[in-house]
Motif scaffolding. Structure first.
Motif, short mmCIF file in Angstrom:
data_model
loop_
_atom_site.label_atom_id
_atom_site.label_comp_id
_atom_site.label_asym_id
_atom_site.label_seq_id
_atom_site.Cartn_x
_atom_site.Cartn_y
_atom_site.Cartn_z
N PRO A 1 0.68 -1.31 -0.17
CA PRO A 1 0.02 -0.07 0.05
C PRO A 1 0.89 1.23 -0.01
CG PRO A 1 -0.83 -1.47 1.47
CD PRO A 1 0.49 -2.20 1.02
N SER B 1 1.93 3.55 -3.41
CA SER B 1 0.64 3.61 -4.21
C SER B 1 1.03 4.73 -5.62
CB SER B 1 -0.46 4.10 -3.33
OG SER B 1 0.15 5.31 -2.50
N TYR C 1 -7.77 -2.89 -1.46
CA TYR C 1 -6.87 -1.79 -0.96
C TYR C 1 -7.78 -0.97 -0.33
CZ TYR C 1 -2.86 -3.72 -3.19
OH TYR C 1 -1.58 -4.43 -3.84
N PRO D 1 -3.81 1.36 -5.99
CA PRO D 1 -2.82 0.32 -6.07
C PRO D 1 -2.16 0.25 -7.27
CG PRO D 1 -4.97 -0.60 -6.02
CD PRO D 1 -5.21 0.92 -6.12
#
Length: 615
Positions: free
Chosen positions: A261, A264, A293, A303
Motif C-alpha cells: 500500500p 501507491s 486496498y 494500488p
C-alpha cells in the motif's frame, strides 16, 4: 427542418432491405475492431502469439499511420492459406462448434480482412515444409499469391491505415500520442507472455529506426519469468515493493504481483489484469482490486498490481466486446471473492513491511545538492594534506585549548536498553524526539517511527478485529424510512440486501419500486438513509459492488483510533517505545497509517554513511 429521405427506396418510396457488398461489410467491421493504429498492432501481435512465435518485432512509422509491420517466427502459413486468411470469419483457432471453449487470443477471423479493407495490407509467410508466398490487399481488393523470400514465420505489413476511409484519419491523435498507445499495447502483451521476446521500433524516416522497447524471452517457471519481465517493463522499483500472489479456490487461480500500500500511485496506470493470459479492461475486476486496498489507501491513491486469473475457458465468455477488452464470468462473485481475499491475505502476510521507496525518498530529501566544482577550484594535494593536518587533534594536554583531549560522547540511549531488541526488524528504541518520533537502532541501520500514526493503526486494527468478532450492531428505526427508486435500482439493491445486512443496513421491498430501511449501523449514529442508499447504488452501477457502508463504518473506527492513540507532544518512556515497536512487528498492515502513509522509515547504515561522505 424535414428529415432526410432514406438513401435506398423502392418504387413505392418505402425503404428496401438490401445486402451490403463485401467491401462495405469489411469497412464496417474495421470500425469495430480497428479504432486506431494501436488496435491494429494488438490484433497482429495476438495473431503472432497464437502462431506460437518466440520472438515478435513491431515496426511503426508516424505513430502507425503510414506503416505498421509485425514480424514473427511462428508456424507461418502455406501459399494456399493466404487468400483464405483474408476472408471474413476464416480462422484456424476454432471450428465454430463451441464458442466458449476458446484457448487463443483470436477466434473471429475479422482482423486481417478488416485491416485489408481500410489500408494497404501485405502478408508474407512461410510454413515449415512449404515455400514462402506473399499476398497484397488494398482497400478490400486483393492481388494474386506470389512467391517470396522468407526463412520462416510471417511478416504482416500495413501501410496507409484508413486511406480507404479518410474520415477516420481526422479522429486520430498526434503521432506521439498514437506511438505511446502502441507502446502501451506491446508492453501489456509482453507482461501477458513473459517467455516471448518483444521488440518495438520507430522507423519513421526510414533506416533501422530506433528501439523504443525491448524485452528478451525469460526462462524458468512462470513466476521467475514474470518477475524478470515486470522488472524490465515496470521497473525494479515496482518488483522490489511487490508481493507474490498465488491463490487457488474452486477451480479459479489468481497469480501475479501486487504492490504494498505504501507503494501507491496517483492514478491507475500501473494496474494490469489478465484473464487466461488475455489483457482485459473489466470494471468488475478493477473494482475488486480497488476493494482489496480500500482500507489501506485514501481515495486519491491507487494500488499497483499485475494479476492473472486462470480458469476453465468455459467459465468465462470472451466474446462480449468487439475488441475483446471485457469478459463475462459464469460466477462473478467467486472471482471477486478470490481477488479480494487473495490480495488481503497477501497484504496481511506482509506484516509491518513498508515500501523501499519511503527510504529512498527520505534519503533524497536529506542528501544536500552537491555544488559544482570546477578544476580551478579544486585544492592541490599538498594543500589538502596541510588542511587535514591542521584539523587533526593535537597530542598532549597542552594542546587542550585548540585540540580535543577525547572524543565527545554523542549517543543517547535508555538506561536499560534491551540487548536483543536491536536484532528485531524494528530494532531497539534509543530516543523520542520532538515528542512524536521514535529513533530505533537495528543491526543494519536506524528506524524512525511516527509514534502517533503507528499507534493509531494498531488501535484501528484492534477495533476492526473486535467488530469482526462481535459483529456490527444495528439500530432499528422507530419508523422505517421509505425510499422511492426506479424498478432497476430496486432490483439491483435487493440483490445485495444480504451483504448490506451483514454491515448493519437492513432493507426490504415495500411495494412497487420502493424499499424500506428497517435498520442502520448503530456506530454511524443518525444517518440520511435515502442519501446513503443512493450512494450505494452509484457504487453498484460503477463497480458492480458496494463497499460504501463498510467504508463509512471503518471511517468511524479510524476516528476512534485517532482519538485513542498516543498523542503528539507526550514524551514516551523507553519501555513504552519498545512495546510499541514489538506490537508493530506482530500486527498486519502496521507499516502504513489509516490513510496509506508510511508509519516508519528505515535507513541502512551504508546509506547514512554515504550521506556524510564516508563511502
Amino acid at each position: 427542418m424535414n428529415a432526410p429521405a432514406p438513401k435506398i427506396t423502392g418504387p413505392s418510396g418505402r425503404p428496401v432491405i438490401r445486402q451490403l457488398d463485401e467491401a462495405a461489410i469489411n469497412r464496417i467491421a474495421a470500425g469495430e475492431v480497428v479504432e486506431r493504429p494501436a488496435s491494429a498492432v494488438k490484433e497482429l501481435v495476438e495473431n503472432a502469439l497464437d502462431a506460437g512465435a518466440a520472438r515478435i518485432t513491431v515496426d511503426y512509422a508516424d505513430g502507425g499511420k503510414t506503416l505498421i509491420r509485425v514480424t514473427d517466427d511462428g508456424c507461418g502459413m502455406a501459399p494456399d492459406d493466404l487468400p483464405l486468411a483474408l476472408s471474413r470469419h476464416a480462422t484456424s483457432k476454432i471450428d465454430g462448434t463451441d464458442l466458449l471453449n476458446i484457448h487463443s487470443f483470436g477466434f473471429r477471423g475479422e482482423a486481417l480482412p478488416s485491416l485489408g479493407a481500410v489500408g494497404r495490407l501485405t502478408i508474407t509467410s512461410r510454413a515449415q515444409g512449404a515455400e514462402a508466398a506473399t499476398l497484397t490487399v488494398a482497400g478490400g481488393r486483393a492481388s494474386g499469391v506470389k512467391p517470396a523470400a522468407l526463412t520462416r514465420g510471417t511478416v504482416v505489413e500495413l501501410r496507409d491505415l484508413f486511406f480507404a476511409t479518410p474520415a477516420r484519419l481526422k479522429f486520430l491523435r498526434s503521432d506521439r500520442a498514437e506511438a505511446q498507445a502502441i507502446a502501451d499495447v506491446v508492453r501489456r502483451l509482453a507482461m501477458a507472455e513473459p517467455t516471448v521476446g518483444f521488440t518495438l521500433r520507430d522507423v519513421s524516416g526510414g533506416g533501422e529506426g530506433r528501439v523504443m522497447f525491448r524485452a528478451d524471452p525469460n526462462g524458468g517457471d512462470f513466476f521467475d519469468a514474470l518477475h524478470a519481465r515486470l522488472a524490465g517493463v515496470l521497473g525494479a522499483e515496482f518488483i522490489d515493493n511487490a508481493l507474490r500472489i498465488d491463490v487457488e479456490r474452486d477451480g479459479l487461480r489468481l497469480t501475479g504481483f501486487a504492490a504494498l500500500p505504501t507503494y501507491s500511485r496517483g492514478s491507475s496506470v500501473q494496474q494490469f489484469v489478465f484473464v487466461n493470459g488475455r489483457p482485459v479492461l473489466d470494471r468488475m475486476l478493477f473494482g475488486a482490486l480497488r476493494a482489496a486496498y480500500f482500507d489501506f489507501l485514501s481515495r486519491d491513491r491507487h494500488p499497483a498490481a499485475v494479476l492473472t486469473i486462470s480458469c476453465d475457458p468455459e467459465r468465462v465468455d470472451v466474446n462480449v466486446h468487439p475488441a475483446k477488452a471485457e469478459v463475462r464470468f459464469r460466477e462473478p462473485e467467486a472471482v471477486r471473492s478470490l481477488m479480494i481475499g487473495g490480495l488481503r491475505a497477501a497484504l496481511s502476510g506482509a506484516g509491518h513491511r513498508a515500501s523501499s521507496t519511503v527510504a529512498d525518498a527520505t534519503l533524497a530529501a536529506l542528501r544536500p545538492e552537491a555544488p559544482r566544482i570546477y578544476q580551478m577550484d579544486r585544492p592541490s594535494q599538498p594543500g589538502l594534506a596541510r588542511s587535514f593536518a591542521f584539523q587533526a587533534p593535537l597530542a598532549g594536554a597542552a594542546a587542550a585549548p585548540l585540540g580535543f583531549a577525547e572524543a565527545p560522547a554523542a549517543r543517547v540511549e535508555p538506561a536499560h536498553p534491551a540487548d536483543d531488541a536491536a536484532a528485531r526488524p524494528l530494532g531497539a528504541a534509543r530516543a523520542h524526539v520532538h515528542e512524536n518520533y521514535i529513533i530505533a537502532q537495528t543491526e543494519t541501520g536506524i528506524v524512525i517511527v511516527d509514534s502517533h500514526a503507528a499507534h493509531e493503526r494498531l488501535v484501528y486494527e484492534t477495533l476492526k478485529r473486535q467488530m469482526v468478532e462481535n459483529g456490527i450492531a444495528a439500530q432499528a428505526l422507530l419508523i422505517p424510512e421509505i425510499v422511492d427508486l426506479s424498478p432497476g435500482d430496486t432490483a439491483r439493491l435487493l440483490d445485495h440486501a444480504a451483504p448490506l445486512a451483514r454491515m448493519g443496513l437492513v432493507i426490504e421491498a415495500f411495494g412497487g419500486s420502493a424499499i424500506a430501511i428497517r435498520e442502520t449501523p448503530a456506530i454511524l449514529g443518525a444517518v440520511n438513509g435515502a442519501a446513503l442508499i443512493r450512494d450505494v447504488l452509484d457504487e453498484l452501477a460503477d463497480l458492480g459492488d458496494s463497499q460504501l457502508v463498510q467504508a463509512r463504518i471503518e471511517a468511524v473506527l479510524s476516528r476512534m483510533a485517532c482519538h485513542g492513540s498516543v498523542r503528539t507532544g507526550r514524551q514516551m518512556r523507553a519501555e513504552e517505545m519498545n512495546a510499541l515497536l514489538r506490537e508493530m512487528e506482530e500486527t498486519p498492515h502496521s507499516g502504513q497509517c489509516n490513510h496509506g502513509r508510511p508509519t516508519y522509515v528505515e535507513l541502512k547504515l551504508a546509506d547514512i554513511e554515504r550521506l556524510f561522505g564516508r563511502r
